[in-house]
Design a protein around this motif. Sequence first.
Motif, PDB file in Angstrom:
ATOM      1  N   ILE A  84       0.863  -1.184   0.000  1.00  0.00           N
ATOM      2  CA  ILE A  84       0.000   0.000   0.000  1.00  0.00           C
ATOM      3  C   ILE A  84       0.900   1.235   0.000  1.00  0.00           C
ATOM      4  O   ILE A  84       1.779   1.359   0.856  1.00  0.00           O
ATOM      5  N   ARG A  85       0.677   2.156  -0.919  1.00  0.00           N
ATOM      6  CA  ARG A  85       1.577   3.306  -1.061  1.00  0.00           C
ATOM      7  C   ARG A  85       1.316   4.412  -0.042  1.00  0.00           C
ATOM      8  O   ARG A  85       2.209   5.191   0.254  1.00  0.00           O
ATOM      9  N   SER A  86       0.114   4.499   0.489  1.00  0.00           N
ATOM     10  CA  SER A  86      -0.189   5.561   1.451  1.00  0.00           C
ATOM     11  C   SER A  86      -1.319   5.109   2.365  1.00  0.00           C
ATOM     12  O   SER A  86      -2.013   4.135   2.084  1.00  0.00           O
ATOM     13  N   THR A  87      -1.504   5.846   3.452  1.00  0.00           N
ATOM     14  CA  THR A  87      -2.476   5.443   4.465  1.00  0.00           C
ATOM     15  C   THR A  87      -3.889   5.899   4.148  1.00  0.00           C
ATOM     16  O   THR A  87      -4.815   5.099   4.119  1.00  0.00           O
ATOM     17  N   ILE A  88      -4.053   7.199   3.914  1.00  0.00           N
ATOM     18  CA  ILE A  88      -5.402   7.732   3.731  1.00  0.00           C
ATOM     19  C   ILE A  88      -5.386   8.862   2.715  1.00  0.00           C
ATOM     20  O   ILE A  88      -4.571   9.788   2.803  1.00  0.00           O
ATOM     21  N   GLY A  97       3.335   4.426   3.799  1.00  0.00           N
ATOM     22  CA  GLY A  97       2.932   3.237   3.069  1.00  0.00           C
ATOM     23  C   GLY A  97       3.675   2.027   3.596  1.00  0.00           C
ATOM     24  O   GLY A  97       4.623   2.139   4.363  1.00  0.00           O
ATOM     25  N   VAL A  98       3.232   0.864   3.188  1.00  0.00           N
ATOM     26  CA  VAL A  98       3.892  -0.383   3.571  1.00  0.00           C
ATOM     27  C   VAL A  98       4.002  -1.253   2.335  1.00  0.00           C
ATOM     28  O   VAL A  98       3.231  -1.116   1.390  1.00  0.00           O
ATOM     29  N   GLY A  99       4.990  -2.145   2.342  1.00  0.00           N
ATOM     30  CA  GLY A  99       5.069  -3.030   1.196  1.00  0.00           C
ATOM     31  C   GLY A  99       6.386  -3.736   1.058  1.00  0.00           C
ATOM     32  O   GLY A  99       7.291  -3.612   1.876  1.00  0.00           O
ATOM     33  N   GLU A 100       6.478  -4.472  -0.023  1.00  0.00           N
ATOM     34  CA  GLU A 100       7.619  -5.323  -0.297  1.00  0.00           C
ATOM     35  C   GLU A 100       8.888  -4.505  -0.462  1.00  0.00           C
ATOM     36  O   GLU A 100       9.922  -4.822   0.108  1.00  0.00           O
ATOM     37  N   ALA A 101       8.827  -3.424  -1.241  1.00  0.00           N
ATOM     38  CA  ALA A 101      10.005  -2.594  -1.462  1.00  0.00           C
ATOM     39  C   ALA A 101      10.339  -1.813  -0.198  1.00  0.00           C
ATOM     40  O   ALA A 101       9.511  -1.082   0.332  1.00  0.00           O
ATOM     41  N   GLY A 102      11.544  -1.959   0.318  1.00  0.00           N
ATOM     42  CA  GLY A 102      11.928  -1.276   1.541  1.00  0.00           C
ATOM     43  C   GLY A 102      11.658  -2.072   2.794  1.00  0.00           C
ATOM     44  O   GLY A 102      12.086  -1.698   3.874  1.00  0.00           O
ATOM     45  N   SER A 103      10.927  -3.172   2.665  1.00  0.00           N
ATOM     46  CA  SER A 103      10.673  -4.069   3.802  1.00  0.00           C
ATOM     47  C   SER A 103      10.077  -3.339   4.997  1.00  0.00           C
ATOM     48  O   SER A 103      10.533  -3.486   6.122  1.00  0.00           O
TER      49      SER A 103
END
Length: 337
Positions: A247-251, A257-263
């Motif tokens: 997910i690139r951003s929260t709201i 954001g959270v995700g695979e890239a950057g762990s």
Amino acid sequence: EPPRLSSPSQILLCLGLATLQSSNGNAVVSVLPGADGARVAGCLLEAGNVSTEALLQWGDETSEGTISNPGFLQDIFVRVGGPTNTASAETMVRINASYVVGDHLWLWRADHYDSGNSMPPIDDSITMLGELSCDHGLVVTGHNVTIYGLAVEHMLKDQVVWSGEGGAVYFYQCECPYDVTSEWADKGYVAYRVDEGVRSHIAYGIGVYTYFRDHEVWMETAIRTPAVVQGSIVQPFLTFLNGHGGIRSTINGVGPGVGEAGSFELQFFNNDCSWECRPATMHRSWWIWLVGILIFVLAVLLILALLRYMGVCNACGRRSAKRDGSDSESANDTAAD
């Protein structure tokens, strides 16, 4: 015949967590207009092989409800799939009436099911794209609806859609679907959507996490609300469990954001943080805390030094006064002689 609550304050209690299954595309439980103060509790509602518009239907567009006699949903579990992989529904719970309170709702599109195969491989019971169709977990059009403890998982469109005014949610847990492709994110689906026309809505503790198991999927944002409501979403947070994308951003396109890239395995965002903050700024803000601690320590030392100085001055003043008194007595004795 499925249960239909039609009288004010009527109660449906499913003893022993009874399972009610839709058999011919019907709603499993219906609360009809005029049944203000109805209560439905302790039920497990299950979709059948024939799709239905809603497994639990509370009221319609004519339902107003009353603040003095609200309706209640308590300990309600709804599932599409689990025992099989052939069930389907458009929406699990639809609340059209106003003044309804929900307490502990778990709405689950199955990510696995009982295949009847007790032999390996066990992965033959994993839900794949095209199985167990269900668009939404919860749709609310009524006003002044409040829900405490809401869980919605794996729907194939927006997980929650809220268009009624005065809505309130206290704790929301959502896991996005495992089996979708990038097309799902490209269509803008989110974990929690408040309709653009809404002007009053609050939510506390809105948690969204992802495990895009089969494909790389990047959601633009987890939560969509009108700008006027954005500040009333208190402590939303995201978690990347595993899989691909994230997910690139929260709201509304802002927040970590959270995700695979950057762990980014765990990230949270709340209203105490600037709406423009990003994961990088949060990770690199350690020096701000360090400067703050140093300033605090220096302030404490300065206060202690001032207190000590004031104490020394008071002591000097007392000694000076005593010495002046002794000199006066000596002068008087001399004059007397």
